[in-house]
Design an enzyme around this catalytic site. Structure first.
Site, PDB file in Angstrom:
ATOM      1  N   ASP A  86       0.812  -1.218   0.000  1.00 54.25           N
ATOM      2  CA  ASP A  86       0.000   0.000   0.000  1.00 54.25           C
ATOM      3  C   ASP A  86       0.845   1.268   0.000  1.00 54.25           C
ATOM      4  O   ASP A  86       1.990   1.288   0.438  1.00 54.25           O
ATOM      5  CB  ASP A  86      -0.962   0.009   1.183  1.00 54.25           C
ATOM      6  CG  ASP A  86      -0.278  -0.180   2.527  1.00 54.25           C
ATOM      7  OD1 ASP A  86       0.716  -0.922   2.605  1.00 54.25           O
ATOM      8  OD2 ASP A  86      -0.740   0.423   3.525  1.00 54.25           O
ATOM      9  N   GLU A 144      -0.446  -2.212   5.269  1.00 57.37           N
ATOM     10  CA  GLU A 144       0.520  -2.106   6.374  1.00 57.37           C
ATOM     11  C   GLU A 144       0.408  -0.752   7.042  1.00 57.37           C
ATOM     12  O   GLU A 144       0.530  -0.636   8.270  1.00 57.37           O
ATOM     13  CB  GLU A 144       1.940  -2.340   5.857  1.00 57.37           C
ATOM     14  CG  GLU A 144       3.010  -2.347   6.953  1.00 57.37           C
ATOM     15  CD  GLU A 144       3.468  -0.958   7.376  1.00 57.37           C
ATOM     16  OE1 GLU A 144       3.780  -0.775   8.565  1.00 57.37           O
ATOM     17  OE2 GLU A 144       3.504  -0.046   6.516  1.00 57.37           O
TER      18      GLU A 144
END
Length: 420
Positions: A86, A144
């Site tokens: 991400d 994350e």
């Protein structure tokens, strides 16, 4: 008889065989098209396609957008390697030719590089099957940055549906001179908690504070008091931080508001110390409200909590030795624990509650041009000046892609080579 090559030599040989132009193109494409937590649809699909092209068994949509690749190659240990996917809600300011094309979204933490490195290591290991035996599980993890991706994958059966690993590995690019590899035994990243607080006072006119219970004054006392937790309640040998990052109250200069809101981040390198700090925050906030005669108990809510990342000593030493042989002892450093946080260690909890040993290391990635130009006479002074993760100017040296692929390959072969 010619002696068998070392693990480090084999890793160098295998890593040299990865398709450099393709991996570089993958990295640049991911950087141009960043996706936020739990929305990594294109990134995940692209990574899954690459893994399948190497003959790896791939499962998509694990824990949302997560991808799992399984490469079985005979008997032996199982090694799991993880990369996060991400991006961040940051407006890029690097000026790179392959800068983000998505307004307000940027790979400011290097997850695009982590994904490309994992794909490169997968290609290397798939092509080099004749040099190793066992199973490698490739994990491309979402979210994350929000601290929710690892738990989502676990909840979706990561350790039940796929081969359970003997060891778990991950690496992360960072600020610092490109070419180094940073290994830390024991605590490497901090436990963290984000705490939201609402203080309930009594609103009133600014000219008559005697008729009000001012939540701003209570909040100000809390801000000052929580700074004594680390200074007076935590042993000097421990690393800990308490930061008030948000204080919101009031709408007009002559109005005492009814409530005040605070947002804190609490970090430490020990889960036990973390619990003590959070308990102290609760005690202080509740106490200050009681002393001031607040009309109600404060609302104290932990909105995000991540455990400390504590490297397994034996695994760390083995992989560091391999990397010393691969890159040279002068390129291996131990910077000590950092106060950043990760959800990586959440992947290392087996269904029965026991822990999987793991190792998490850093790849400094500041270009020589930026590092040399940074003010400061010492590495620490320069480190404070170069763009770090989450900066809109964070731009890892693409040359670190090769190093990361080699480092991951060497780490996997090291752990596959251990007795079962």
């Amino acid at each position: 008889m010619t002696p068998a090559p070392s693990v480090a030599a084999t890793a160098h040989t295998l890593a040299a065989d990865h398709d450099r132009p393709a991996i570089r193109a993958l990295y640049e494409d991911l950087h141009r098209h960043p996706e936020l937590a739990h929305a990594e649809h294109t990134t995940a699909a692209r990574a899954a396609k690459e893994l399948r092209s190497f003959g790896i068994d791939v499962t998509e949509n694990v824990g949302g957008t997560g991808v799992i690749g399984v490469l079985e190659n005979g008997p032996g240990r199982t090694v799991m390697i993880r990369a996060d996917m991400d991006a961040l809600p940051v407006q890029e300011a690097t000026g790179l030719a392959y800068a983000s094309r998505i307004d307000g979204v940027m790979h400011a933490c290097g997850h695009d590089m982590h994904t490309a490195m994992l794909v490169g290591a997968a290609q290397t290991l798939a092509r080099g099957r004749s040099h190793w035996s066992g199973t490698v599980v490739f994990v491309l993890q979402p979210a994350e940055e929000t601290g929710t991706g690892a738990l989502a994958m676990r909840a979706d059966g990561l350790l039940e549906r796929f081969p359970q690993p003997d060891v778990l590995l991950a690496q992360h690019v960072s600020a610092g001179p490109a070419g180094l590899v940073a290994h830390v035994e024991g605590p490497v990243l901090a436990a963290s908690a984000s705490i939201d607080i609402v203080i309930h006072g009594r609103g009133g006119h600014g000219s008559r504070p005697d008729t009000a219970i001012d939540p701003i004054v209570i909040g100000a006392a809390v801000v000052g008091r929580v700074q004594t937790i680390v200074a007076r309640e935590i042993a000097p040998r421990e690393s800990a931080v308490v930061t008030v990052g948000r204080f919101q109250a009031g709408t007009a200069n002559n109005v005492i508001p009814a409530t005040a809101e605070l947002g804190l981040t609490v970090r430490s390198t020990s889960d036990e110390v973390q619990d003590r700090i959070v308990t102290a925050v609760r005690r202080i906030v509740t106490g200050e409200c009681a002393v001031a005669g607040a009309l109600a108990e404060p609302d104290i809510r932990i909105v995000k909590s991540l455990p400390a990342t504590v490297n397994d000593t034996g695994t760390t030493r083995r992989i560091a030795r391999t990397h010393q042989e691969m890159f040279g002892a002068a390129h291996i450093i131990d910077p000590g624990p950092a106060m950043g946080s990760e959800d990586f260690s959440a992947l290392a909890v087996r269904p029965d509650g026991t822990s999987i040993p793991y190792h998490y290391w850093f790849l400094p990635s500041t270009t020589a041009l930026v590092w040399d130009a940074a003010p400061g006479a010492s590495p620490l002074e320069k480190f404070a000046q170069v763009p770090s993760a989450h900066s809109p100017h964070f731009a890892p040296d693409p040359a670190v892609l090769d190093q990361g692929i080699a480092a991951m390959t060497g780490a996997v072969l090291t752990e596959l080579n251990q007795p079962t």
